[in-house]
Write an enzyme that holds these catalytic residues in place. Structure first.
Site, short mmCIF file in Angstrom:
data_model
loop_
_atom_site.label_atom_id
_atom_site.label_comp_id
_atom_site.label_asym_id
_atom_site.label_seq_id
_atom_site.Cartn_x
_atom_site.Cartn_y
_atom_site.Cartn_z
N HIS A 138 0.68 -1.18 -0.11
CA HIS A 138 0.00 -0.08 -0.12
C HIS A 138 0.84 1.23 -0.18
CE1 HIS A 138 0.36 -1.48 3.99
NE2 HIS A 138 0.50 -0.34 4.46
N HIS A 197 1.20 5.08 1.17
CA HIS A 197 0.44 6.09 1.89
C HIS A 197 0.51 7.54 1.23
CE1 HIS A 197 0.37 3.82 5.90
NE2 HIS A 197 1.16 3.25 5.28
P1 5GP Z 1 1.55 0.17 7.45
O1 5GP Z 1 2.17 0.12 8.91
O2 5GP Z 1 1.23 -1.22 7.20
O3 5GP Z 1 2.34 0.63 6.23
O4 5GP Z 1 0.13 0.73 7.36
C1 5GP Z 1 -1.09 0.11 7.42
C2 5GP Z 1 -1.99 1.33 7.74
O5 5GP Z 1 -3.39 0.83 7.49
C3 5GP Z 1 -1.97 1.99 9.14
O6 5GP Z 1 -1.79 3.36 8.80
C4 5GP Z 1 -3.47 1.65 9.28
O7 5GP Z 1 -4.17 2.82 10.15
C5 5GP Z 1 -4.28 1.28 8.36
N1 5GP Z 1 -5.50 0.23 8.56
C6 5GP Z 1 -5.09 -0.95 9.32
N2 5GP Z 1 -6.37 -1.23 9.30
C7 5GP Z 1 -7.15 -0.81 8.44
C8 5GP Z 1 -8.70 -0.87 8.25
O8 5GP Z 1 -9.33 -1.78 8.56
N3 5GP Z 1 -9.24 0.06 7.47
C9 5GP Z 1 -8.61 1.53 7.16
N4 5GP Z 1 -9.30 2.13 6.53
N5 5GP Z 1 -7.13 1.21 7.41
C10 5GP Z 1 -6.56 0.47 8.04
#
Ligand code: 5GP
Ligand code: ZN
Length: 139
Positions: A99, A101
């Site tokens: 993903h 950001h």
């Molecule tokens: P990572 O740390 O993997 O780069 O970021 C994962 C992101 O996904 C985090 O910013 C977290 O807030 C977001 N996230 C996790 N679970 C969910 C969800 O169920 N729905 C949404 N909309 N965002 C999520």
């Protein structure tokens, strides 16, 4: 993938605030935003990291990011954005579905550049830099 949160969001099994969708890409607001408008852009198919994505998927993903950055910034009247991937567990990736950001930034928000993650620039002499550049370009 059955137990992937983001696959469930793509399939509509978990609700999300969807902001963009095409054949290959899906984008939605982060549930715990780092700033107003914090958006996640993902391929619809499950791939864990950037290197796991086929090239055509990566192109479609970046095309969507290219369209979404100005839309997100405009929607929250941002002055810029930090656009980043936590790529792999070592980099802090928590959801193992690649993903991007898009985090809107505002003049004076005090959050600093990506460089702030690393506590300042590293020291390396020319020979080491040359060797690393060569190893990367060989690949
Ligand atoms: P990572 O740390 O993997 O780069 O970021 C994962 C992101 O996904 C985090 O910013 C977290 O807030 C977001 N996230 C996790 N679970 C969910 C969800 O169920 N729905 C949404 N909309 N965002 C999520
Ligand atoms: Zn997934």
């Amino acid at each position: 993938m059955d137990d992937c949160i983001f696959c469930k969001i793509v399939d509509g099994d978990i609700p999300s605030r969807t902001v963009y969708e095409d054949d290959d890409v899906f984008a939605f607001l982060d549930v715990n935003p780092l700033a107003d408008g914090h958006t996640l852009v993902i391929p619809k198919d499950h791939h864990e990291t950037i290197e796991d994505m086929p090239a055509d998927v990566a192109k479609e993903l970046f095309a969507a990011v290219h369209e979404l950055v100005p839309a997100v910034e405009d929607a929250v009247d941002a002055d810029g954005s930090t656009v980043a991937f936590n790529n792999g567990e070592a980099a802090g990736q928590e959801v193992p579905h690649v993903h991007c950001h898009i985090v809107p930034r505002f003049d004076g928000d005090g959050n600093g550049p990506i460089h702030a993650l690393f506590g300042g620039p590293g020291e390396m002499d020319d020979d080491e830099l040359d060797a690393i550049a060569e190893r990367i370009s060989e690949r």
